[in-house]
Write a protein that holds these residues in place. Structure first.
Motif, PDB file in Angstrom:
ATOM      1  N   MET A   1       3.224   2.686   7.031  1.00 23.47           N
ATOM      2  CA  MET A   1       3.130   3.692   6.000  1.00 23.47           C
ATOM      3  C   MET A   1       3.666   5.019   6.521  1.00 23.47           C
ATOM      4  O   MET A   1       4.379   5.707   5.804  1.00 23.47           O
ATOM      5  CB  MET A   1       1.692   3.836   5.523  1.00 23.47           C
ATOM      6  N   VAL A   2       3.336   5.338   7.759  1.00 19.88           N
ATOM      7  CA  VAL A   2       3.810   6.586   8.359  1.00 19.88           C
ATOM      8  C   VAL A   2       5.337   6.599   8.413  1.00 19.88           C
ATOM      9  O   VAL A   2       5.979   7.607   8.124  1.00 19.88           O
ATOM     10  CB  VAL A   2       3.196   6.791   9.763  1.00 19.88           C
ATOM     11  N   GLY A   6       7.913   9.119   6.577  1.00 17.64           N
ATOM     12  CA  GLY A   6       8.919   9.844   7.358  1.00 17.64           C
ATOM     13  C   GLY A   6      10.290   9.873   6.707  1.00 17.64           C
ATOM     14  O   GLY A   6      11.089  10.773   6.971  1.00 17.64           O
ATOM     15  N   HIS A   7      10.578   8.909   5.834  1.00 16.66           N
ATOM     16  CA  HIS A   7      11.869   8.899   5.144  1.00 16.66           C
ATOM     17  C   HIS A   7      12.047  10.094   4.206  1.00 16.66           C
ATOM     18  O   HIS A   7      13.157  10.389   3.774  1.00 16.66           O
ATOM     19  CB  HIS A   7      12.040   7.604   4.343  1.00 16.66           C
ATOM     20  N   TYR A   8      10.965  10.777   3.887  1.00 16.67           N
ATOM     21  CA  TYR A   8      11.051  11.941   2.997  1.00 16.67           C
ATOM     22  C   TYR A   8      11.430  13.215   3.758  1.00 16.67           C
ATOM     23  O   TYR A   8      11.615  14.265   3.154  1.00 16.67           O
ATOM     24  CB  TYR A   8       9.740  12.123   2.236  1.00 16.67           C
ATOM     25  N   VAL A  18       3.611   5.116  -2.537  1.00  9.88           N
ATOM     26  CA  VAL A  18       3.560   4.644  -1.148  1.00  9.88           C
ATOM     27  C   VAL A  18       2.166   4.136  -0.816  1.00  9.88           C
ATOM     28  O   VAL A  18       2.000   3.033  -0.273  1.00  9.88           O
ATOM     29  CB  VAL A  18       3.968   5.776  -0.169  1.00  9.88           C
ATOM     30  N   ILE A  19       1.161   4.912  -1.171  1.00  7.02           N
ATOM     31  CA  ILE A  19      -0.218   4.522  -0.882  1.00  7.02           C
ATOM     32  C   ILE A  19      -0.593   3.269  -1.672  1.00  7.02           C
ATOM     33  O   ILE A  19      -1.194   2.336  -1.123  1.00  7.02           O
ATOM     34  CB  ILE A  19      -1.183   5.691  -1.170  1.00  7.02           C
ATOM     35  N   SER A  20      -0.214   3.214  -2.953  1.00  8.58           N
ATOM     36  CA  SER A  20      -0.527   2.046  -3.784  1.00  8.58           C
ATOM     37  C   SER A  20       0.062   0.774  -3.198  1.00  8.58           C
ATOM     38  O   SER A  20      -0.602  -0.267  -3.145  1.00  8.58           O
ATOM     39  CB  SER A  20       0.010   2.231  -5.208  1.00  8.58           C
ATOM     40  N   ALA A  21       1.316   0.847  -2.760  1.00 11.73           N
ATOM     41  CA  ALA A  21       1.976  -0.336  -2.206  1.00 11.73           C
ATOM     42  C   ALA A  21       1.278  -0.813  -0.941  1.00 11.73           C
ATOM     43  O   ALA A  21       1.068  -2.017  -0.752  1.00 11.73           O
ATOM     44  CB  ALA A  21       3.450  -0.036  -1.930  1.00 11.73           C
ATOM     45  N   ASN A  25      -0.855  -4.246  -0.514  1.00 13.02           N
ATOM     46  CA  ASN A  25      -0.458  -5.229   0.481  1.00 13.02           C
ATOM     47  C   ASN A  25      -1.629  -5.640   1.376  1.00 13.02           C
ATOM     48  O   ASN A  25      -1.723  -6.796   1.788  1.00 13.02           O
ATOM     49  CB  ASN A  25       0.707  -4.721   1.329  1.00 13.02           C
ATOM     50  N   VAL A  26      -2.523  -4.717   1.668  1.00 13.95           N
ATOM     51  CA  VAL A  26      -3.721  -5.067   2.443  1.00 13.95           C
ATOM     52  C   VAL A  26      -4.573  -6.049   1.638  1.00 13.95           C
ATOM     53  O   VAL A  26      -5.032  -7.067   2.162  1.00 13.95           O
ATOM     54  CB  VAL A  26      -4.533  -3.804   2.814  1.00 13.95           C
TER      55      VAL A  26
END
Length: 109
Positions: A1-2, A6-8, A18-21, A25-26
């Motif tokens: 996730m980090v 970082g791509h931003y 991002v958090i939802s995905a 996935n967890v």
């Protein structure tokens, strides 16, 4: 996730997707014993289904059942029912894939 954040490059962004995905996935790894690529169309559809269902006002119908039958479907009950059907189909597909690829000699846990 980090790494994905970082791509931003320090630019402001809405972290909801991002958090939802990652949270999804967890959950998928616990329920289905597999994770999905974040750009997988089925995975994105699954997240969309949950997002739409949680954002709807249909929860009111749990406490006031008569509101589910209001003319015009203002609570979007029809959409939540359709999402529930799609989720059922999605899970049935995952189970079918597991059955088709089952190897009784494989011990991963």
């Amino acid at each position: 996730m980090v790494e994905e954040i970082g791509h931003y490059n320090g630019e402001p962004f809405d972290p909801k997707d991002v958090i939802s995905a990652h949270v999804a996935n967890v959950i998928c790894s616990m329920v289905f014993r597999r994770q999905f690529k974040h750009d997988d169309p089925r995975f994105r559809g699954l997240i969309k289904i949950f997002d739409e269902s949680f954002r709807s006002a249909v929860g009111i119908a749990n406490f006031l059942p008569w509101t589910a039958r209001l003319p015009g479907d203002p609570l979007d009950v029809g959409r939540v029912i359709a999402n529930s059907d799609a989720l059922h189909t999605y899970c049935a597909d995952i189970v079918r894939e597991h059955v088709e690829t089952y190897d009784e000699h494989c011990r991963t846990w």
